[in-house]
Design a protein around this motif. Structure first.
Motif, PDB file in Angstrom:
ATOM      1  N   LEU A  23       0.832  -1.204   0.000  1.00 28.34           N
ATOM      2  CA  LEU A  23       0.000   0.000   0.000  1.00 28.34           C
ATOM      3  C   LEU A  23       0.864   1.251   0.000  1.00 28.34           C
ATOM      4  O   LEU A  23       0.614   2.195  -0.768  1.00 28.34           O
ATOM      5  CB  LEU A  23      -0.906   0.000   1.236  1.00 28.34           C
ATOM      6  N   ARG A  24       1.927   1.279   0.810  1.00 32.66           N
ATOM      7  CA  ARG A  24       2.803   2.439   0.868  1.00 32.66           C
ATOM      8  C   ARG A  24       3.563   2.636  -0.436  1.00 32.66           C
ATOM      9  O   ARG A  24       3.692   3.758  -0.939  1.00 32.66           O
ATOM     10  CB  ARG A  24       3.801   2.290   2.028  1.00 32.66           C
ATOM     11  N   ARG A  25       4.064   1.536  -1.018  1.00 30.81           N
ATOM     12  CA  ARG A  25       4.810   1.625  -2.270  1.00 30.81           C
ATOM     13  C   ARG A  25       3.946   2.162  -3.397  1.00 30.81           C
ATOM     14  O   ARG A  25       4.343   3.048  -4.134  1.00 30.81           O
ATOM     15  CB  ARG A  25       5.373   0.245  -2.639  1.00 30.81           C
ATOM     16  N   ASN A  26       2.727   1.637  -3.518  1.00 29.80           N
ATOM     17  CA  ASN A  26       1.834   2.106  -4.575  1.00 29.80           C
ATOM     18  C   ASN A  26       1.379   3.538  -4.346  1.00 29.80           C
ATOM     19  O   ASN A  26       1.207   4.320  -5.295  1.00 29.80           O
ATOM     20  CB  ASN A  26       0.612   1.187  -4.681  1.00 29.80           C
ATOM     21  N   PHE A  27       1.180   3.904  -3.068  1.00 30.98           N
ATOM     22  CA  PHE A  27       0.759   5.262  -2.761  1.00 30.98           C
ATOM     23  C   PHE A  27       1.855   6.258  -3.126  1.00 30.98           C
ATOM     24  O   PHE A  27       1.588   7.308  -3.726  1.00 30.98           O
ATOM     25  CB  PHE A  27       0.412   5.379  -1.274  1.00 30.98           C
ATOM     26  N   LEU A  28       3.108   5.936  -2.772  1.00 32.62           N
ATOM     27  CA  LEU A  28       4.223   6.811  -3.116  1.00 32.62           C
ATOM     28  C   LEU A  28       4.423   6.887  -4.618  1.00 32.62           C
ATOM     29  O   LEU A  28       4.731   7.961  -5.165  1.00 32.62           O
ATOM     30  CB  LEU A  28       5.505   6.324  -2.439  1.00 32.62           C
ATOM     31  N   ALA A  29       4.245   5.754  -5.313  1.00 32.68           N
ATOM     32  CA  ALA A  29       4.361   5.755  -6.777  1.00 32.68           C
ATOM     33  C   ALA A  29       3.300   6.660  -7.399  1.00 32.68           C
ATOM     34  O   ALA A  29       3.563   7.382  -8.361  1.00 32.68           O
ATOM     35  CB  ALA A  29       4.232   4.330  -7.313  1.00 32.68           C
ATOM     36  N   GLY A  30       2.090   6.621  -6.827  1.00 35.19           N
ATOM     37  CA  GLY A  30       1.035   7.500  -7.326  1.00 35.19           C
ATOM     38  C   GLY A  30       1.347   8.963  -7.091  1.00 35.19           C
ATOM     39  O   GLY A  30       1.084   9.815  -7.946  1.00 35.19           O
ATOM     40  N   LEU A  31       1.938   9.256  -5.910  1.00 35.62           N
ATOM     41  CA  LEU A  31       2.318  10.639  -5.623  1.00 35.62           C
ATOM     42  C   LEU A  31       3.373  11.136  -6.603  1.00 35.62           C
ATOM     43  O   LEU A  31       3.322  12.287  -7.061  1.00 35.62           O
ATOM     44  CB  LEU A  31       2.847  10.745  -4.189  1.00 35.62           C
ATOM     45  N   LEU A  32       4.366  10.290  -6.912  1.00 36.37           N
ATOM     46  CA  LEU A  32       5.431  10.695  -7.829  1.00 36.37           C
ATOM     47  C   LEU A  32       4.889  11.031  -9.210  1.00 36.37           C
ATOM     48  O   LEU A  32       5.465  11.838  -9.936  1.00 36.37           O
ATOM     49  CB  LEU A  32       6.479   9.576  -7.931  1.00 36.37           C
ATOM     50  N   VAL A  33       3.779  10.413  -9.584  1.00 39.21           N
ATOM     51  CA  VAL A  33       3.169  10.696 -10.884  1.00 39.21           C
ATOM     52  C   VAL A  33       2.252  11.914 -10.808  1.00 39.21           C
ATOM     53  O   VAL A  33       2.297  12.806 -11.651  1.00 39.21           O
ATOM     54  CB  VAL A  33       2.396   9.462 -11.399  1.00 39.21           C
ATOM     55  N   LEU A  34       1.423  11.978  -9.767  1.00 39.81           N
ATOM     56  CA  LEU A  34       0.372  12.984  -9.709  1.00 39.81           C
ATOM     57  C   LEU A  34       0.862  14.361  -9.262  1.00 39.81           C
ATOM     58  O   LEU A  34       0.353  15.379  -9.741  1.00 39.81           O
ATOM     59  CB  LEU A  34      -0.748  12.517  -8.773  1.00 39.81           C
ATOM     60  N   VAL A  35       1.837  14.415  -8.345  1.00 41.51           N
ATOM     61  CA  VAL A  35       2.294  15.719  -7.851  1.00 41.51           C
ATOM     62  C   VAL A  35       2.906  16.570  -8.961  1.00 41.51           C
ATOM     63  O   VAL A  35       2.541  17.735  -9.115  1.00 41.51           O
ATOM     64  CB  VAL A  35       3.279  15.529  -6.671  1.00 41.51           C
TER      65      VAL A  35
END
Length: 219
Positions: A20-32
């Protein structure tokens, strides 16, 4: 039986938390970065669009979103076409001559024109931004990116360096400060790279900075 069930659940819970943390951080790196780009685009659009909205309301009786931006874009293009031919260039030069005769507006116009020419890369003269440096600003312990624009000798014979500190994400506004040589932290960053760093808020930064905070040049 219960003990075996608890042992099996703990690895699953740990795997679920890490995943969950890995996917959440990956999403942040794309969306931010996307969100920042969208924010800058919307800010730029609304700023340009709002310039002519008072005139649009005067003619149409209401605000028409996007019309001010479209008219401004067309006007900029037409001025560019006008400046590209001999007759138009003479007219613009005459207008610039009149503006430069004004006491305060003339200096402001020349400074703004030189800054825009340097940033846009259209200047055919010596680049206004000579070097990228770091300055201890706005307080002790913090570093800001600056562009060396000139060198001045004061009344005591000391060399002062004029440094332009741009703001993020719009580098056309900022501060001009005069510093001595010992206050400069020189870098090996190119002007283009530093400009990308400023506009992106530090996202488009090089992996290594060729400078050290003690003022000595990095390897």
């Amino acid at each position: 039986m219960d003990t075996e069930t608890n042992v099996d659940e703990k690895p699953r819970q740990g795997w679920f938390g890490k995943n969950l943390r890995r996917n959440f951080l990956a999403g942040l790196l794309v969306l931010v970065p996307v969100a920042i780009v969208i924010f800058v685009i919307l800010w730029f659009f609304h700023t340009i669009d709002g310039i002519l909205q008072p005139i649009i309301r005067l003619f149409f009786g209401r605000t028409i979103t996007g019309l001010g931006f479209a008219i401004t874009f067309v006007l900029i293009y037409l001025v560019g076409v006008l400046a590209s031919n001999i007759v138009g260039r003479r007219i613009i030069q005459f207008g610039e001559w009149l503006v430069c005769k004004l006491p305060v507006l003339g200096q402001l116009y020349n400074a703004a024109k030189q800054a825009m020419s340097s940033i846009s890369g259209l200047s055919r003269t010596k680049a206004a931004f000579r070097e990228v440096v770091l300055i201890e600003y706005p307080r002790k312990g913090l570093r800001s990116i600056g562009f060396v624009t000139n060198e001045i000798i004061d009344s005591e014979g000391r060399k002062l360096t004029a440094v332009y500190l741009p703001t993020t994400p719009v580098p056309t506004s900022g501060w001009l400060i005069l510093v001595t040589e010992d206050q400069l932290i020189r870098t090996d960053i190119s002007v283009d790279t530093a400009m990308k760093m400023v506009i992106s808020g530090g996202i488009a930064s090089p992996p290594e900075l060729g400078a050290r905070v003690d003022g000595s040049q990095g390897s």
